[in-house]
Design a protein around this motif. Structure first.
Motif, short mmCIF file in Angstrom:
data_model
loop_
_atom_site.label_atom_id
_atom_site.label_comp_id
_atom_site.label_asym_id
_atom_site.label_seq_id
_atom_site.Cartn_x
_atom_site.Cartn_y
_atom_site.Cartn_z
N UNK A 168 8.16 10.84 1.07
CA UNK A 168 6.78 10.39 0.88
C UNK A 168 5.99 10.78 2.12
N UNK A 169 5.04 11.69 1.94
CA UNK A 169 4.31 12.23 3.10
C UNK A 169 2.82 11.91 3.08
N UNK A 170 2.33 11.42 1.94
CA UNK A 170 0.91 11.05 1.85
C UNK A 170 0.76 9.61 2.37
N UNK A 171 0.54 9.49 3.67
CA UNK A 171 0.56 8.18 4.33
C UNK A 171 -0.68 8.02 5.20
N UNK A 172 -1.38 6.90 5.03
CA UNK A 172 -2.46 6.51 5.94
C UNK A 172 -1.99 5.32 6.76
#
Length: 245
Positions: A205-209
């Motif tokens: 999981x790379x879409x991280x805020x």
């Protein structure tokens, strides 16, 4: 920042139907130590005041309080997978694929993590203090989403306001359980945000805020259990897909 009731993660803003936000301590009706938007039902605040605060918070998000799925949290790693709203005990993560159900966790220094898969309309709200982080609750919850069919490349994550590395001083027995730590003088400091982000990245999981806010440093905006010596309110971090109308 302005004294609004809700912080809305940027990472989710492009997704229709998705409601996500973290409350601040502003814009409510609680008094004294709980001033003012206390959403913690297990605090010693006036229950009717907490109910009023919840109505204000939910109104800002465009959801009904009755749509929330929450639990009394125990700093464990149990996940409540649900298709209905309500209040449970013993779970530190709430996972749902039911549109119209809003998953929520309470926080006041511990790390809130919100996950969303807009392909499968699946969401999770996670409460990760140091114990939950060590117990891999974020990894377990994201893995449960993937076991139900979510692709890690579709999952978006928000790591919200919590106690920061700078302010999270811990003893040796806690520090030894973390890789994401620094020695400052004679004391260890732990990075909850980085530790949980690493669990997500390890799953692809790379879409991280990651929120820049610290509940201790920004105590004027958020409740902090540590800064306020245990007598304080609670914020709520929520996420869910609205029913298509």
């Amino acid at each position: 920042m302005t004294h609004s009731r809700v912080i809305r993660p940027n990472i989710f803003k492009h997704i229709p139907q998705l409601v996500a936000g973290v409350s601040t301590r502003h814009g409510g009706v609680s008094l004294q130590a709980y001033q003012s938007l206390n959403l913690g039902v297990h605090t010693d605040d006036d229950p009717s005041t907490i109910t009023q605060n919840l109505s204000l918070f939910c109104s800002d998000l465009g959801i009904a309080p009755e749509s929330l799925a929450r639990s009394y949290q125990v700093h464990g790693s149990e996940i409540w997978t649900t298709s209905c709203a309500g209040y449970q005990t013993g779970f530190d993560a709430v996972l749902t694929s039911e549109q119209g159900i809003i998953a929520g966790v309470g926080i006041a220094d511990c790390c809130p993590i919100l996950l969303a898969d807009p392909v499968r309309f699946s969401v999770a709200a996670i409460h990760a203090g140091w114990k939950g982080t060590v117990a891999q609750i974020v990894s377990k919850t994201a893995s449960a989403m993937m076991a139900s069919g979510s692709n890690p490349t579709d999952i978006l994550a928000y790591i919200g306001p919590c106690i920061s590395l700078e302010h999270f001083e811990v003893g040796d027995e806690v520090a030894e359980q973390f890789e994401s730590k620094e020695k400052r003088g004679t004391r260890w400091h732990v990075d909850l945000k980085l530790a949980n982000a690493t669990q997500l990245r390890d799953l692809g999981i790379t879409q991280i805020e990651i929120s820049n806010y610290c509940t201790v440093a920004n105590n004027d905006v958020f409740y902090s259990h540590r800064k306020e010596n245990g007598t304080t309110g609670r914020m709520l971090a929520v996420i869910g897909f609205q029913r298509r109308g």
